[in-house]
Enzyme design. Structure first.
Site, PDB file in Angstrom:
ATOM      1  CG  ASP A 137       5.174  -5.136   4.181  1.00 42.20           C
ATOM      2  OD1 ASP A 137       6.140  -5.276   3.867  1.00 42.20           O
ATOM      3  OD2 ASP A 137       4.352  -4.837   4.285  1.00 42.20           O
TER       4      ASP A 137
HETATM    5  C1  BGC Z   1       6.501  -4.545   7.442  1.00 45.71           C
HETATM    6  C2  BGC Z   1       7.070  -3.004   6.440  1.00 45.71           C
HETATM    7  C3  BGC Z   1       8.475  -2.984   6.752  1.00 45.71           C
HETATM    8  C4  BGC Z   1       9.062  -4.746   6.074  1.00 45.71           C
HETATM    9  C5  BGC Z   1      10.768  -4.888   5.864  1.00 45.71           C
HETATM   10  C6  BGC Z   1       7.513  -6.230   7.188  1.00 45.71           C
HETATM   11  O1  BGC Z   1       7.159  -6.267   7.993  1.00 45.71           O
HETATM   12  O2  BGC Z   1       5.136  -4.527   6.464  1.00 45.71           O
HETATM   13  O3  BGC Z   1       6.209  -2.149   6.948  1.00 45.71           O
HETATM   14  O4  BGC Z   1       8.973  -1.725   5.823  1.00 45.71           O
HETATM   15  O5  BGC Z   1       9.201  -5.576   6.787  1.00 45.71           O
HETATM   16  O6  BGC Z   1      11.732  -4.613   7.014  1.00 45.71           O
END
Ligand code: BGC
Length: 769
Positions: A297
């Site tokens: 993530d």
């Molecule tokens: C989120 C993810 C997301 C990623 C990319 C993160 O902060 O937890 O779900 O896909 O950002 O934008």
């Protein structure tokens, strides 16, 4: 030498490029039957790569605009240089054919010309917005959900994208958690079914199809169990809870061939998911034999320092790779340290090669090696996005996601010839709230508002009195701003519009009160301790109620809300979530009876926030009930049950359930039993009903929930019609992760429940020998 390699590579690409025409129609699955031709190509490319290039494939950058996390310190130019040198595997937040083409052209200048994959958070539509995922889950309509994901994929592919960070399949039980809006709710079976439908929609039958994109099952794992519903918080689920409640939707996603997984920010029992070897290497890539790749993530590798699990970024990179995280999103940890860690033998080349192979495999599956500009077609971009056809499906999704919670004296549906309607509340003429959070390229203020939807429906003689009454928010975010950088400001003082709203309500036959939550009250980083009506909304409700009791509450919400007080006084309640581009039309279809609502809650609505986390599939405890004293598992100041339970939703007609039957009462382990029920539409209009099957394993090696959803069928019944609905009870339905640490059925007695929501009492007992 370098040059020679390049020539050989070009040759291989040429030969294999030709053979790919022959194999391109084959299906891409995750299972043991890997496509041999693709595997050969992957190996041939891997052989040519330097260690820097390999590590580069494991790096993902955000474009630097449309940030979805804390702003990065890397300059955009630095990133572009790295792309040109072949040191980047993927980028996120680069959207549109023009932008994608420009970035891909840079990648094509690199030595090996390995194409980039372009990722984006397409969570509930790209530009044609569908209901937020939790809202859409209330439709319990898997074909519709597949279709909306397929449209999102088609629009994304037309905008140059190849990969979405969806579906979120985190089982979520706590209404305080802002991200509850992104998933399929509180039940593992429903979340799995919905997750798989979304994966099928995004990926279709063939990733190489130019209208499909790769999906991503996230967040692996446990993110939805954040303690106290506070985002990013620790998770303490035990091993059996993990396997039986948290992992099933992920297991289903892996089985369905989802191309990628994303790990999560949280720790589970002290181990950050990003550094969790058991989860990623042993379970996902080992037991489940899944061969896609895991992206971290945003910054989650680096965050292992803040967790207190890695001493520095280099240590974090070591832990993450050894645990099975293949691609580093925005931590800059892999690019900085993997090479050095390899020379120090702290990570192995085998793990690096395995990660790179997984990433290259997807690039081949998507057809990007054959044509890196395959998704760069301006014509398609012009013609495939925000089309009339897509908007029509969005409207259908909107009305099918609406849940009717209360309909006293049949206040709904309303006649189109009603004399007058007062349309009141901050969301009555709001064109932005329905677009919801995680709106991708959804345009600010682009939804059909409720007022517009109502006007489209009623005759000329109906008077509409519109009054906002209050503002819910004091605007802090301008359209296009990064919403993560702006906390919401609730209006607590300005009540100047309330008297006008009261005057409107006083003269109208019926009031539609549009209150609830704004788009950015739920979503990432949007956890709340208060899940009631924020700001002055309660005051508005009470003021209106004093002058007109004929109120339909049209609730906007990302999460389950505490609507107890409204439920005491208001005769009609519709849960309308954030329904996307066609919101107002979808709601009007239901309100005026052109569509008979059939949505069912995918999450429990509490009586009070103090009950959270609240979920129907709870355990019985040793003290479920004692009528004589207080020493049983409950509250002294509130009931323990939900105000509106999981699976609940009304219709404009009534359904009765009769004649529940099993074809036999005993079965052997590998046998099956058929349970059937007659469902009748006893009302005056046709409608749909979601017939639900629950089980309870009465005695087991691990305490089992009081009820678990194990099947459902959405059926259509004309007025007066009866249909027999049956479910097959077999090993797949009865098994769970037992004390033996495997999935198996334990002999003994089971209750099989059937009904229209999770509180059904109608059941049959069976015995498994
Ligand atoms: C989120 C993810 C997301 C990623 C990319 C993160 O902060 O937890 O779900 O896909 O950002 O934008």
């Amino acid at each position: 030498m370098q040059k020679l390699k390049f020539t050989i590579y070009s040759l291989i690409v040429l030969i294999l490029g030709f053979s790919s025409c022959i194999i391109s129609s084959e299906k891409n699955t995750n299972s043991a039957n890997l496509d041999k031709a693709i595997e050969k190509k992957v190996d041939s490319v891997l052989e040519l790569m330097t260690i820097d290039e390999k590590v580069g494939q494991m790096v993902q950058y955000s474009a630097g605009w449309d940030l979805t996390g804390p702003a990065s310190s890397k300059s955009a130019q630095d990133k572009l240089d790295k792309i040109e040198k072949g040191l980047v595997g993927s980028v996120l937040n680069v959207v549109s054919v023009k932008e994608v083409r420009a970035a891909q052209e840079l990648a094509m200048k690199s030595r090996l010309k390995i194409p980039l994959i372009f990722a984006y958070d397409v969570i509930h539509g790209l530009k044609t917005m569908f209901p937020t995922p939790l809202g859409e889950s209330a439709s319990w309509d898997l074909e519709l959900i597949r279709q909306s994901a397929a449209i999102a994929a088609k629009e994304s592919a037309a905008a140059g994208l190849n990969w979405t960070f969806a579906p979120m399949v985190d089982v979520s039980r706590d209404a305080r958690w802002g991200r509850i809006m992104e998933g399929g709710g509180e039940d593992p079976y429903l979340s799995a079914e919905i997750g798989v439908a979304r994966i099928k929609g995004f990926q279709g039958d063939d990733l190489a199809d130019a209208n499909t994109i790769a999906a991503c099952a996230k967040h692996f794992a446990g993110y939805g169990f954040a303690e106290a519903g506070r985002d990013y918080n620790t998770v303490t689920a035990g091993e059996f809870e993990l396997h039986n409640m948290i992992l099933p939707p992920f297991r289903a996603a892996a089985k369905a061939g989802v191309a990628t997984f994303m790990n999560s920010f949280n720790d589970i029992d002290g181990i950050p998911a990003t550094g969790h070897k058991v989860l990623q290497r042993d379970i996902l890539k080992g037991d489940w034999n899944w061969n896609g790749f895991v992206v971290s993530d945003w910054g989650s590798i680096g965050e292992m320092r803040a967790h207190g699990y890695a001493k520095d970024k280099k240590h974090a990179a070591e832990i993450a790779l050894n645990a099975g995280s293949d691609m580093d999103m925005e931590s800059y940890a892999y690019e900085a340290s993997l090479k050095e860690l390899l020379s120090e033998k702290k990570v192995s080349e085998a793990h690096i090669n395995d990660a790179v192979k997984r990433i290259l495999r997807l690039k081949f599956q998507l057809g990007l090696f054959d044509n890196p500009f395959k998704y760069c077609d301006e014509e398609k971009e012009k013609n495939n996005i925000y089309t009339k056809e897509h908007l029509a499906v969005s409207r259908d999704a909107a009305r099918k996601s609406i849940v009717l919670l209360k309909n006293e004296n049949s206040i709904l549906p309303v006649s189109k010839n009603v004399k007058s309607i007062a349309l009141i509340g901050p969301f009555a003429d709001n064109k932005d709230m329905p677009i919801g959070n995680w709106r991708a390229k959804g345009v600010y203020n682009s939804a059909v508002s409720l007022l517009e939807g109502v006007k489209n429906k009623v005759g000329k003689n109906t008077k509409i009195y519109y009054e906002k009454g209050i503002d819910l928010l004091i605007p802090t975010v301008k359209p296009g701003d990064n919403q993560f950088l702006h906390p919401l400001k609730i209006n607590k003082n300005n009540r100047t519009g309330i008297s006008k709203a009261v005057a409107a309500a006083r003269k109208a036959e019926i009031v539609f009160l549009a209150i609830g939550e704004d788009a950015y009250q739920s979503g990432e980083g949007r956890s709340q301790v208060n899940i009631g009506f924020a700001g002055l909304q309660n005051e508005l409700l009470e003021a209106i109620y004093k002058v007109n009791k004929n109120i339909v509450l049209i609730l906007s919400n990302g999460r389950p809300m505490d609507i107890s007080r409204a439920n005491e006084i208001v005769p009609g309640i519709l849960v309308t979530w954030q329904l996307g581009s066609e919101s107002g039309n979808g709601i009007a279809d239901v309100v005026f009876g052109d569509y008979n609502p059939a949505g069912k809650l995918p999450v429990s609505f509490p009586r009070n926030v103090g009950q959270e986390p609240l979920y129907y599939n709870q355990k019985n405890t040793g003290r479920p009930y004692n009528p004589k004293n207080v020493t049983y598992s409950s509250y002294t100041d509130e009931k323990k049950s939900a105000l509106f339970p999981f699976g609940f939703g009304l219709s404009y007609t009534n359904f009765s359930y009769d004649n529940l039957k099993v074809n036999k009462e005993k079965m052997e382990l590998n046998d099956e039993i058929i349970i059937s029920v007659e469902v009748s539409n006893t009302g005056k209009v046709s409608g749909e009903e979601v017939v639900q099957l629950y089980i309870r394993d009465l005695v087991a090696s691990i305490v089992r929930p009081v009820k678990e959803l194990k099947g459902f069928q959405k059926i259509y019944l004309n007025a007066g019609e009866t249909k027999t609905v049956s479910f097959t009870i077999n090993k797949d339905v009865l098994e769970f992760y037992t004390a033996n640490r495997k999935w198996e059925v334990e002999p003994g007695e089971f209750l099989l429940f059937v009904g229209g929501n999770s509180t059904t009492k109608m059941n049959k007992k069976i015995t498994v020998n």
